[in-house]
Scaffold this motif. Sequence first.
Motif, short mmCIF file in Angstrom:
data_model
loop_
_atom_site.label_atom_id
_atom_site.label_comp_id
_atom_site.label_asym_id
_atom_site.label_seq_id
_atom_site.Cartn_x
_atom_site.Cartn_y
_atom_site.Cartn_z
N ARG A 165 0.81 -1.22 0.00
CA ARG A 165 0.00 0.00 0.00
C ARG A 165 0.84 1.27 0.00
NH1 ARG A 165 -5.79 -0.78 -0.33
NH2 ARG A 165 -6.18 -2.93 0.34
N ALA A 166 2.05 1.18 0.50
CA ALA A 166 2.90 2.37 0.55
C ALA A 166 3.34 2.80 -0.84
CB ALA A 166 4.11 2.12 1.44
N ARG A 167 3.63 1.80 -1.70
CA ARG A 167 4.17 2.11 -3.03
C ARG A 167 3.20 1.83 -4.17
NH1 ARG A 167 10.26 -0.33 -2.82
NH2 ARG A 167 9.31 -1.93 -1.51
N GLY A 168 2.02 1.29 -3.86
CA GLY A 168 1.05 1.02 -4.91
C GLY A 168 1.43 -0.14 -5.80
N LEU A 169 1.97 -1.20 -5.19
CA LEU A 169 2.42 -2.37 -5.93
C LEU A 169 1.53 -3.58 -5.63
CD1 LEU A 169 6.26 -2.09 -5.23
CD2 LEU A 169 4.98 -1.18 -7.20
N GLY A 170 1.23 -4.37 -6.64
CA GLY A 170 0.44 -5.57 -6.46
C GLY A 170 1.21 -6.82 -6.83
N PHE A 171 0.94 -7.89 -6.10
CA PHE A 171 1.52 -9.20 -6.37
C PHE A 171 0.36 -10.18 -6.48
CE2 PHE A 171 4.38 -6.60 -3.91
CZ PHE A 171 5.59 -6.72 -4.57
N CYS A 172 0.06 -10.61 -7.68
CA CYS A 172 -1.16 -11.38 -7.92
C CYS A 172 -0.85 -12.78 -8.39
CB CYS A 172 -2.04 -10.67 -8.95
SG CYS A 172 -3.70 -11.36 -9.02
N GLY A 173 -1.17 -13.76 -7.55
CA GLY A 173 -0.97 -15.16 -7.88
C GLY A 173 -2.19 -15.73 -8.57
N LEU A 174 -1.99 -16.34 -9.72
CA LEU A 174 -3.09 -16.87 -10.51
C LEU A 174 -3.36 -18.33 -10.15
CD1 LEU A 174 -2.15 -15.31 -13.97
CD2 LEU A 174 -3.55 -14.33 -12.13
N SER A 175 -4.64 -18.65 -10.04
CA SER A 175 -5.09 -20.00 -9.72
C SER A 175 -6.55 -20.07 -10.15
CB SER A 175 -4.95 -20.28 -8.22
OG SER A 175 -5.88 -19.50 -7.48
N GLU A 176 -7.26 -21.10 -9.70
CA GLU A 176 -8.69 -21.16 -9.98
C GLU A 176 -9.43 -19.98 -9.37
OE1 GLU A 176 -6.91 -23.56 -8.64
OE2 GLU A 176 -7.21 -25.46 -9.73
N ARG A 177 -8.85 -19.34 -8.35
CA ARG A 177 -9.50 -18.25 -7.64
C ARG A 177 -9.26 -16.87 -8.26
NH1 ARG A 177 -11.00 -19.74 -2.28
NH2 ARG A 177 -11.16 -22.00 -2.18
N CYS A 178 -8.39 -16.80 -9.27
CA CYS A 178 -8.14 -15.52 -9.94
C CYS A 178 -7.48 -15.77 -11.28
CB CYS A 178 -7.24 -14.62 -9.08
SG CYS A 178 -6.93 -12.99 -9.80
N ARG A 192 0.06 1.13 -9.20
CA ARG A 192 1.10 1.60 -10.13
C ARG A 192 1.67 0.45 -10.96
NH1 ARG A 192 4.15 5.32 -5.58
NH2 ARG A 192 3.08 7.31 -6.02
N ALA A 193 1.90 -0.68 -10.32
CA ALA A 193 2.47 -1.84 -11.02
C ALA A 193 2.01 -3.11 -10.32
CB ALA A 193 3.99 -1.77 -11.04
N THR A 194 1.66 -4.12 -11.12
CA THR A 194 1.24 -5.41 -10.58
C THR A 194 2.01 -6.52 -11.29
OG1 THR A 194 -0.99 -4.66 -9.97
CG2 THR A 194 -0.68 -7.03 -10.31
N LEU A 195 2.58 -7.42 -10.49
CA LEU A 195 3.28 -8.59 -11.02
C LEU A 195 2.33 -9.78 -11.00
CD1 LEU A 195 5.92 -9.93 -11.97
CD2 LEU A 195 6.44 -10.39 -9.56
N LEU A 196 2.14 -10.39 -12.16
CA LEU A 196 1.34 -11.61 -12.28
C LEU A 196 2.25 -12.83 -12.28
CD1 LEU A 196 -1.18 -10.67 -15.13
CD2 LEU A 196 -1.43 -10.32 -12.67
N PHE A 197 1.81 -13.88 -11.62
CA PHE A 197 2.59 -15.12 -11.59
C PHE A 197 1.66 -16.27 -11.24
CE2 PHE A 197 2.89 -12.72 -7.66
CZ PHE A 197 2.44 -13.62 -6.70
N ASP A 198 2.09 -17.46 -11.57
CA ASP A 198 1.32 -18.66 -11.24
C ASP A 198 1.69 -19.15 -9.85
OD1 ASP A 198 0.01 -18.84 -13.74
OD2 ASP A 198 1.81 -19.73 -14.62
N LEU A 199 0.67 -19.49 -9.08
CA LEU A 199 0.92 -20.17 -7.82
C LEU A 199 1.29 -21.62 -8.09
CD1 LEU A 199 -2.04 -18.79 -5.65
CD2 LEU A 199 0.35 -18.06 -5.60
#
Length: 303
Positions: A154-167, A182-189
């Motif tokens: 929340r301080a820097r506006g960064l997201g870390f998004c793990g992909l699965s059946e839930r997203c 500001r920036a989001t990193l997508l990756f597979d769980l």
Amino acid sequence: MITRDTNAFLDAARGCAPDFGPATAKAAFLVSPEGFTRADESASDNRYMADAGGFDAQRAGTQHRGLQAALSSVLPTLCFPGNPAAPDGLFPNNVFATAPGRLVVGRMRHPVRQREAARPDIRGFFRDVLGYAEIDLSTQPHACELTGALVIDRARGLGFCGLSERCDEAGARLMHEAFGLRATLLFDLAPGEYHTNVVLAVLAGRAAIVCPDGFADPAVVEAIAALYAPHAAQLTPAEHAAFAGNAISASADTVWMSEGAAAALSSASRDVLESAGFAVHPVPLDAIEAAGGSLRCCVAEIY
């Protein structure tokens, strides 16, 4: 920026100053574990969930009240009543999340959880009491289970998004836009993982807890550890299994996790947290963990 490219993400993230917003929430809300039973739909992709015989509703209720009391020592913590028809409702952070001035309502994968998004009391509280605008993602087709799938700095506006059946990727993009990141990193769980917040926690924008076994690609672990170095604790499988990755910083100098998670922490992990200026606050939650989530899953933050 929203990308799978770890190098591009790191370049962008390192240029983001900690001026996006408050690093920790101003308040939080919980939902009580009424009708605390095993939700078979959710169990189909949540390997952490116990068998039906492992659920103790009375003990879960007592521990949940203790969690509210504990968190109230550092920030205002509200509790909405649970609904026996929604046995996973005690994990509201998957369904409701906030950014300053707005409420985001997520789209859950399983029908047993989709009914939580329709709660008029929670929506009404944010709309009519707090005056928040509402971004409703619950009726579109892409799963996006909010701060279960998306861990936010929340301080820097960064997201870390793990992909699965839930997203899925489309759901990740919707969340990226809803939170204005500001920036989001997508990756597979890794296979068998259902939510990012079980394998990753970002603490007050200055430290991270990472469970390497929860990520499909080791390069993602390395990138996150590099971003938060030297304050990145990489957990062992035993720490991971004890839900030590499902932690939250409820204030600038505290990190909260279950009693079992804290007991499993290695001295090396504790040293990382202490060197970053955090005191570990454990809360007994073993009964609640039977439902496949731990302390972070119970806490919906109000920004």
